[in-house]
Design an enzyme around this catalytic site. Structure first.
Site, PDB file in Angstrom:
ATOM      1  N   SER A  23       0.843  -1.198   0.000  1.00 44.47           N
ATOM      2  CA  SER A  23       0.000   0.000   0.000  1.00 44.47           C
ATOM      3  C   SER A  23       0.878   1.249   0.000  1.00 44.47           C
ATOM      4  CB  SER A  23      -0.885  -0.032   1.251  1.00 44.47           C
ATOM      5  OG  SER A  23      -2.035   0.746   1.078  1.00 44.47           O
ATOM      6  N   PRO A  24       0.418   2.315  -0.670  1.00 46.61           N
ATOM      7  CA  PRO A  24       1.212   3.551  -0.634  1.00 46.61           C
ATOM      8  C   PRO A  24       1.324   4.065   0.801  1.00 46.61           C
ATOM      9  CG  PRO A  24      -0.989   3.929  -1.562  1.00 46.61           C
ATOM     10  CD  PRO A  24      -0.815   2.449  -1.440  1.00 46.61           C
ATOM     11  N   CYS A  26       3.365   7.166   3.004  1.00 45.37           N
ATOM     12  CA  CYS A  26       4.283   8.299   3.101  1.00 45.37           C
ATOM     13  C   CYS A  26       5.432   7.964   4.043  1.00 45.37           C
ATOM     14  CB  CYS A  26       3.557   9.514   3.666  1.00 45.37           C
ATOM     15  SG  CYS A  26       2.462  10.287   2.482  1.00 45.37           S
ATOM     16  N   ALA A  59       2.243   8.586  -1.595  1.00 46.40           N
ATOM     17  CA  ALA A  59       1.595   9.692  -2.303  1.00 46.40           C
ATOM     18  C   ALA A  59       2.690  10.603  -2.859  1.00 46.40           C
ATOM     19  CB  ALA A  59       0.699  10.459  -1.339  1.00 46.40           C
ATOM     20  N   GLN A 101       1.806   6.368  -6.833  1.00 47.00           N
ATOM     21  CA  GLN A 101       0.548   7.027  -6.478  1.00 47.00           C
ATOM     22  C   GLN A 101       0.705   8.525  -6.732  1.00 47.00           C
ATOM     23  OE1 GLN A 101      -0.897   7.511  -2.349  1.00 47.00           O
ATOM     24  NE2 GLN A 101      -2.806   6.566  -3.016  1.00 47.00           N
ATOM     25  N   TYR A 186      -7.898  14.053   0.760  1.00 42.47           N
ATOM     26  CA  TYR A 186      -7.000  14.903  -0.026  1.00 42.47           C
ATOM     27  C   TYR A 186      -7.779  15.514  -1.198  1.00 42.47           C
ATOM     28  CZ  TYR A 186      -3.640  12.909   3.126  1.00 42.47           C
ATOM     29  OH  TYR A 186      -2.980  12.558   4.275  1.00 42.47           O
ATOM     30  N   ARG A 234      -7.471   5.221  -6.210  1.00 40.72           N
ATOM     31  CA  ARG A 234      -7.804   4.954  -4.803  1.00 40.72           C
ATOM     32  C   ARG A 234      -8.925   5.898  -4.373  1.00 40.72           C
ATOM     33  NH1 ARG A 234      -4.209   3.593   0.542  1.00 40.72           N
ATOM     34  NH2 ARG A 234      -4.352   1.558  -0.436  1.00 40.72           N
ATOM     35  N   GLY A 330      -0.663  -2.598   4.040  1.00 42.21           N
ATOM     36  CA  GLY A 330       0.085  -1.424   4.459  1.00 42.21           C
ATOM     37  C   GLY A 330       1.000  -1.712   5.620  1.00 42.21           C
TER      38      GLY A 330
HETATM   39  C1  FNR Z   1      -0.562   5.452   5.012  1.00 43.35           C
HETATM   40  N1  FNR Z   1      -1.625   5.432   4.113  1.00 43.35           N
HETATM   41  C2  FNR Z   1      -1.522   6.084   2.911  1.00 43.35           C
HETATM   42  N2  FNR Z   1      -2.495   5.953   1.968  1.00 43.35           N
HETATM   43  C3  FNR Z   1      -2.356   6.487   0.743  1.00 43.35           C
HETATM   44  O1  FNR Z   1      -3.241   6.321  -0.102  1.00 43.35           O
HETATM   45  N3  FNR Z   1      -1.229   7.207   0.426  1.00 43.35           N
HETATM   46  C4  FNR Z   1      -0.232   7.409   1.327  1.00 43.35           C
HETATM   47  O2  FNR Z   1       0.796   8.012   0.996  1.00 43.35           O
HETATM   48  C5  FNR Z   1      -0.395   6.880   2.631  1.00 43.35           C
HETATM   49  N4  FNR Z   1       0.565   7.059   3.594  1.00 43.35           N
HETATM   50  C6  FNR Z   1       0.539   6.289   4.751  1.00 43.35           C
HETATM   51  C7  FNR Z   1       1.631   6.299   5.620  1.00 43.35           C
HETATM   52  C8  FNR Z   1       1.648   5.450   6.721  1.00 43.35           C
HETATM   53  C9  FNR Z   1       2.862   5.428   7.620  1.00 43.35           C
HETATM   54  C10 FNR Z   1       0.544   4.599   6.983  1.00 43.35           C
HETATM   55  C11 FNR Z   1       0.544   3.663   8.164  1.00 43.35           C
HETATM   56  C12 FNR Z   1      -0.554   4.634   6.153  1.00 43.35           C
HETATM   57  C13 FNR Z   1      -2.731   4.473   4.312  1.00 43.35           C
HETATM   58  C14 FNR Z   1      -2.289   3.076   3.895  1.00 43.35           C
HETATM   59  O3  FNR Z   1      -1.953   3.027   2.523  1.00 43.35           O
HETATM   60  C15 FNR Z   1      -3.392   2.036   4.170  1.00 43.35           C
HETATM   61  O4  FNR Z   1      -4.504   2.359   3.382  1.00 43.35           O
HETATM   62  C16 FNR Z   1      -3.796   1.991   5.648  1.00 43.35           C
HETATM   63  O5  FNR Z   1      -2.651   1.968   6.477  1.00 43.35           O
HETATM   64  C17 FNR Z   1      -4.673   0.773   5.947  1.00 43.35           C
HETATM   65  O6  FNR Z   1      -4.020  -0.420   5.585  1.00 43.35           O
HETATM   66  P1  FNR Z   1      -3.249  -1.343   6.687  1.00 43.35           P
HETATM   67  O7  FNR Z   1      -2.131  -0.536   7.243  1.00 43.35           O
HETATM   68  O8  FNR Z   1      -4.272  -1.679   7.741  1.00 43.35           O
HETATM   69  O9  FNR Z   1      -2.790  -2.527   5.905  1.00 43.35           O
END
Ligand code: FNR
Length: 364
Positions: A23-24, A26, A59, A101, A186, A234, A330
């Site tokens: 998952s993306p 940051c 992102a 992303q 966003y 997304r 993620g």
């Molecule tokens: C994220 N998430 C997130 N989502 C996204 O669309 N773009 C992003 O850049 C980020 N950045 C991000 C950073 C960090 C440190 C976390 C923990 C989460 C959300 C992430 O992609 C995911 O959708 C959620 O964390 C839920 O999935 P998990 O962690 O339960 O597998």
């Protein structure tokens, strides 16, 4: 036999080796102006080495004001693409499909990093005026966020051009999948939701107006993205604001086929993030999967499920039971870069994956 977690996934002319996507996330790890660093190469490269099918960047801002913090990744110049190219090359070399992303943080931009408190950054502190469909600052309308400007039609046209230019650069940098970020409160999500979109022109008002910008951006990204490569979007399936007029799962089910028509191959179904009053009905394993299922019923596009997926059997069951086409993982990937390789062992399909030769003596 039905598909399982380690069945390859073919989308257009692109074949992904399995159904696990990083998952993306940051990393807030750019030293200057949105340029990828060694951190990005090692972080994403490790997850590719760990066996994931798709490795998606965090992102990545299509213009400087689209960053959440000054330390976010960006792709608003060719030099940014040059910095990302080695990352994508290494991910590919490890057998994973590199994805990016493309994002704009809208009114949630201009903050310090989470470990510095995610505090609003004012323009005289290295922050900037944020952009939004309407001048509604985040998180609250009162208080002292940086000033939020309502985008005029020129700004909207500029944003569409920024997404297109970013996609073209991402392709040059070696990305094989482009994901348009329209979730988590966003900018594009802000256009979708009546909570944040109070416009009365063609980009606001009813469902058609509020969804216009995301449909246009997906269509324009699709035009420059090669026919044999996938485009993902997304979305936040719901604002989780049942107490007011807001974006709902049924709105998402209505939008999904329109996104597919605009050229999206997969809808990556997340939720929330728009407003601090959100009421999350259930956390824990698979907490957003039912939204992915609802979206799957509404469109022929593929569907990705994300949220609380952390176990091999759980991810495998999502695919086997046809609840989603892709298991997007993620935080478990932060705990375990080798999630996919470990999952293959747990599921007894280790023949379908390959530990790096450098590590093999340790795992045999
Ligand atoms: C994220 N998430 C997130 N989502 C996204 O669309 N773009 C992003 O850049 C980020 N950045 C991000 C950073 C960090 C440190 C976390 C923990 C989460 C959300 C992430 O992609 C995911 O959708 C959620 O964390 C839920 O999935 P998990 O962690 O339960 O597998």
């Amino acid at each position: 036999m039905s598909d399982h977690l380690f069945s390859p996934l073919s989308i257009r002319g692109t074949t992904v080796r399995n159904r696990v996507m990083v998952s993306p996330m940051c990393q807030y790890s750019c030293d200057r102006d949105g340029f990828a660093t060694d951190w990005h190469e090692v972080h994403l490269g490790s997850r590719a080495t760990g066996g994931a099918g798709i490795v998606m960047t965090e992102a990545t801002a299509v213009e400087p004001r689209g960053r959440i913090s000054p330390h976010d990744l960006g792709i608003w110049s060719d030099d940014h693409a040059d910095a990302l190219a080695p990352v994508a090359a290494f991910v590919s070399e490890r057998g994973a499909t590199p994805a990016i992303q493309l994002a704009h943080a809208g009114r949630k931009a201009s903050k310090t990093r989470p470990w510095d408190g995610s505090e609003p950054l004012q323009p005289d502190e290295g922050g900037w005026e944020t952009l939004a469909p309407s001048a509604v600052p985040y998180p609250f309308e009162e208080g002292e966020p940086p000033r939020t400007a309502r985008m005029d039609l020129d700004d909207i046209e500029g944003l569409r051009d920024d997404f297109v230019a970013a996609a073209e650069r991402a392709l040059d940098a070696g990305s094989e999948i482009a994901e348009v970020h329209a979730a988590h409160g966003y900018l594009l999500h802000e256009f979708l939701s009546p909570v944040t979109n109070r416009r009365d022109d063609e980009y606001g008002g009813d469902f058609e107006g509020r969804t216009r910008l995301v449909r246009e951006i997906v269509e324009e990204v699709r035009e420059v993205w090669p026919d044999d490569k996938p485009v993902f979007v997304r979305v936040s399936a719901t604002d989780w604001l049942p107490d007011r007029e807001s974006w709902t799962v049924e709105d998402t089910a209505r939008l999904a086929p329109l996104l597919a028509e605009a050229g999206a191959d997969l809808v990556d179904v997340s939720a929330g993030g728009l407003h601090p009053d959100q009421q999350i009905p259930q956390m824990g394993p698979n907490y957003q999967v039912r939204y992915a299922e609802r979206v799957g019923e509404s469109t022929d596009a593929l569907v990705g499920a994300v949220g609380g997926i952390s176990e091999a059997e759980q991810a495998d069951a999502l695919i086997r039971n046809d609840r989603a086409d892709l298991a997007i993982v993620g935080r478990e990937h932060l705990r375990d870069p080798y999630f996919a390789l470990h999952a293959a062992e747990k599921l007894g399909v280790e023949d379908e994956v390959e530990w790096p030769i450098q590590y093999r003596r340790a795992v045999q």
